[in-house]
Write a protein that holds these residues in place. Structure first.
Motif, mmCIF file in Angstrom:
data_model
loop_
_atom_site.group_PDB
_atom_site.id
_atom_site.type_symbol
_atom_site.label_atom_id
_atom_site.label_comp_id
_atom_site.label_asym_id
_atom_site.label_seq_id
_atom_site.Cartn_x
_atom_site.Cartn_y
_atom_site.Cartn_z
ATOM 1 N N SER A 36 -9.291 2.874 13.410
ATOM 2 C CA SER A 36 -10.582 3.553 13.518
ATOM 3 C C SER A 36 -10.393 5.021 13.919
ATOM 4 N N ALA A 37 -9.489 5.272 14.844
ATOM 5 C CA ALA A 37 -9.224 6.649 15.277
ATOM 6 C C ALA A 37 -8.634 7.466 14.128
ATOM 7 N N LEU A 38 -7.742 6.861 13.358
ATOM 8 C CA LEU A 38 -7.170 7.558 12.206
ATOM 9 C C LEU A 38 -8.245 7.816 11.164
ATOM 10 N N ARG A 39 -9.053 6.823 10.872
ATOM 11 C CA ARG A 39 -10.120 6.960 9.873
ATOM 12 C C ARG A 39 -11.051 8.120 10.218
ATOM 13 N N ALA A 40 -11.330 8.289 11.501
ATOM 14 C CA ALA A 40 -12.225 9.366 11.942
ATOM 15 C C ALA A 40 -11.634 10.751 11.664
ATOM 16 N N ARG A 41 -10.316 10.834 11.532
ATOM 17 C CA ARG A 41 -9.648 12.116 11.277
ATOM 18 C C ARG A 41 -9.495 12.423 9.786
ATOM 19 N N ILE A 42 -9.808 11.483 8.933
ATOM 20 C CA ILE A 42 -9.671 11.686 7.487
ATOM 21 C C ILE A 42 -10.951 12.338 6.967
ATOM 22 N N ASP A 43 -10.825 13.581 6.515
ATOM 23 C CA ASP A 43 -12.002 14.348 6.101
ATOM 24 C C ASP A 43 -12.029 14.674 4.612
ATOM 25 N N ARG A 44 -11.085 14.133 3.863
ATOM 26 C CA ARG A 44 -11.010 14.383 2.423
ATOM 27 C C ARG A 44 -10.293 13.207 1.760
ATOM 28 N N PRO A 45 -10.287 13.158 0.444
ATOM 29 C CA PRO A 45 -9.635 12.030 -0.230
ATOM 30 C C PRO A 45 -8.126 11.990 0.013
ATOM 31 N N LEU B 196 -7.531 7.412 -3.790
ATOM 32 C CA LEU B 196 -7.464 7.578 -5.236
ATOM 33 C C LEU B 196 -6.031 7.367 -5.712
ATOM 34 N N ALA B 197 -5.845 6.408 -6.602
ATOM 35 C CA ALA B 197 -4.549 6.190 -7.253
ATOM 36 C C ALA B 197 -4.562 6.961 -8.566
ATOM 37 N N THR B 198 -3.550 7.781 -8.794
ATOM 38 C CA THR B 198 -3.459 8.567 -10.023
ATOM 39 C C THR B 198 -2.425 7.962 -10.952
ATOM 40 N N GLY B 199 -2.473 8.377 -12.211
ATOM 41 C CA GLY B 199 -1.435 8.000 -13.154
ATOM 42 C C GLY B 199 -0.143 8.733 -12.808
ATOM 43 N N GLY C 76 -2.543 21.393 -8.310
ATOM 44 C CA GLY C 76 -3.158 22.407 -7.456
ATOM 45 C C GLY C 76 -4.468 21.917 -6.862
ATOM 46 N N LEU C 77 -5.272 21.262 -7.673
ATOM 47 C CA LEU C 77 -6.545 20.711 -7.219
ATOM 48 C C LEU C 77 -6.321 19.676 -6.116
ATOM 49 N N ILE C 78 -5.380 18.765 -6.335
ATOM 50 C CA ILE C 78 -5.091 17.714 -5.352
ATOM 51 C C ILE C 78 -4.558 18.335 -4.061
ATOM 52 N N LEU C 79 -3.614 19.266 -4.170
ATOM 53 C CA LEU C 79 -3.037 19.867 -2.967
ATOM 54 C C LEU C 79 -4.067 20.676 -2.189
ATOM 55 N N ASP C 80 -5.021 21.279 -2.900
ATOM 56 C CA ASP C 80 -6.035 22.108 -2.256
ATOM 57 C C ASP C 80 -7.152 21.301 -1.606
ATOM 58 N N LYS C 81 -7.537 20.182 -2.226
ATOM 59 C CA LYS C 81 -8.758 19.496 -1.785
ATOM 60 C C LYS C 81 -8.553 18.064 -1.316
ATOM 61 N N ALA C 82 -7.320 17.601 -1.249
ATOM 62 C CA ALA C 82 -7.065 16.214 -0.877
ATOM 63 C C ALA C 82 -5.784 16.131 -0.047
ATOM 64 N N ILE C 83 -5.442 14.936 0.359
ATOM 65 C CA ILE C 83 -4.179 14.666 1.041
ATOM 66 C C ILE C 83 -3.310 13.922 0.036
ATOM 67 N N ALA C 84 -2.284 14.579 -0.459
ATOM 68 C CA ALA C 84 -1.401 13.965 -1.455
ATOM 69 C C ALA C 84 -0.285 13.202 -0.757
ATOM 70 N N GLU D 289 7.670 16.177 -5.042
ATOM 71 C CA GLU D 289 8.142 16.693 -3.751
ATOM 72 C C GLU D 289 7.169 17.682 -3.117
ATOM 73 N N GLN D 290 6.229 18.197 -3.889
ATOM 74 C CA GLN D 290 5.253 19.136 -3.350
ATOM 75 C C GLN D 290 4.161 18.440 -2.535
ATOM 76 N N ALA D 291 4.058 17.134 -2.636
ATOM 77 C CA ALA D 291 3.102 16.389 -1.815
ATOM 78 C C ALA D 291 3.556 16.484 -0.357
ATOM 79 N N PRO D 292 2.634 16.719 0.566
ATOM 80 C CA PRO D 292 3.036 16.881 1.962
ATOM 81 C C PRO D 292 3.563 15.608 2.624
ATOM 82 N N LEU D 293 3.210 14.446 2.088
ATOM 83 C CA LEU D 293 3.690 13.183 2.647
ATOM 84 C C LEU D 293 4.497 12.427 1.598
ATOM 85 N N HIS D 294 5.584 11.810 2.041
ATOM 86 C CA HIS D 294 6.492 11.070 1.153
ATOM 87 C C HIS D 294 6.734 9.708 1.797
#
Length: 189
Positions: free
Chosen positions: A14-23, A95-98, A109-117, A161-166
Motif C-alpha cells: 500500500s505504501a509503495l502503491r501510494a508513491r506510484i504516480d504514473r504508469p 502496461l506490457a509492451t511488445g 522517449g515517450l515511455i522514458l518521459d512519462k512512465a516508469i520503464a 538498457e535505457q530503462a531505469p530499472l532492470h
C-alpha cells in the motif's frame, strides 16, 4: 522491504502503491513474461493492467501476425506507438509492451518521459522455451527461432538498457519476478 522470496506485507504494498504516480511500462524481449508478470503485478498493486499487443489487435480488428503480413512492421510500430501513448495518458497502471516497442526512438522517449520503464530480462534458453509455447510471433516465422532470438537480444540490448530499472525473469513462478519488481520499485521511487 522483505525477505528475498516472500511477498511484501499489505502495508508495504500500500505504501509503495501510494508513491506510484504514473504508469509502469514493462519492456523486454518476447517471451520474457511481460504480460504474465504484468497481470500479477497489477493485481498485487491494485492497478489496472493493459497489454499493448491486445489493445493494438482490438483497435485494428486483426491479429498482430495479420497486421505484419498485410501492412508490414513499420505500420505496426506506428500503431503500437499511438496505442502506447494513449495508454500512458490514462495514469497509473501496468502496461506490457511488445518486444520491439522500446526499440523505436519515439516510443522509447515517450515511455522514458512519462512512465516508469522496467526492463524484464531473461537468458536465451528461458526465452526459447517460453516462445516455443505459441506460434504467434511474426518475427520468428522465417528462420531458426534460437538464432533470431539471439540476434534480437543482442540488437535490442542497448535500447532496453535505457530503462531505469532492470529485473531478471528467471525460470520458475512469475511471482518471483513480481517480488523482484516490487523491490526494485521500492528502492527506485
Amino acid at each position: 522491504m522483505t525477505k528475498d522470496d516472500h511477498l511484501p506485507s499489505p502495508d508495504d504494498v500500500s505504501a509503495l502503491r501510494a508513491r506510484i504516480d504514473r504508469p509502469i511500462v514493462l519492456v523486454g524481449m518476447m517471451g520474457v513474461g511481460k504480460s504474465s508478470v504484468g497481470k500479477k503485478l497489477a493485481t498485487l498493486l491494485e492497478l489496472p493492467f493493459a497489454d499493448a499487443d491486445d489493445e493494438i489487435e482490438n483497435a485494428a480488428q486483426m491479429s498482430i501476425p495479420e497486421i505484419f503480413d498485410q501492412f508490414g512492421e513499420g505500420y505496426f510500430r506506428d500503431g503500437e506507438r499511438r496505442v502506447i501513448a494513449r495508454m500512458i495518458e490514462s495514469g497509473p497502471g501496468i502496461l506490457a509492451t511488445g518486444g520491439g516497442a522500446f526499440v523505436s526512438d519515439e516510443t522509447r522517449g515517450l515511455i522514458l518521459d512519462k512512465a516508469i520503464a522496467i526492463w524484464l530480462d531473461a537468458d536465451l534458453e528461458t526465452l526459447v522455451e517460453r516462445v516455443g509455447r505459441k506460434n504467434t510471433r511474426p518475427l520468428l516465422r522465417n528462420g531458426n527461432p534460437v538464432e533470431i532470438l539471439k540476434r534480437l537480444k543482442i540488437e535490442r540490448r542497448p535500447f532496453y538498457e535505457q530503462a531505469p530499472l532492470h529485473v531478471l525473469s528467471e525460470p520458475g513462478p512469475h511471482l518471483q519476478t513480481v517480488i523482484r519488481i516490487i523491490k526494485a520499485l521500492d528502492q527506485w521511487l
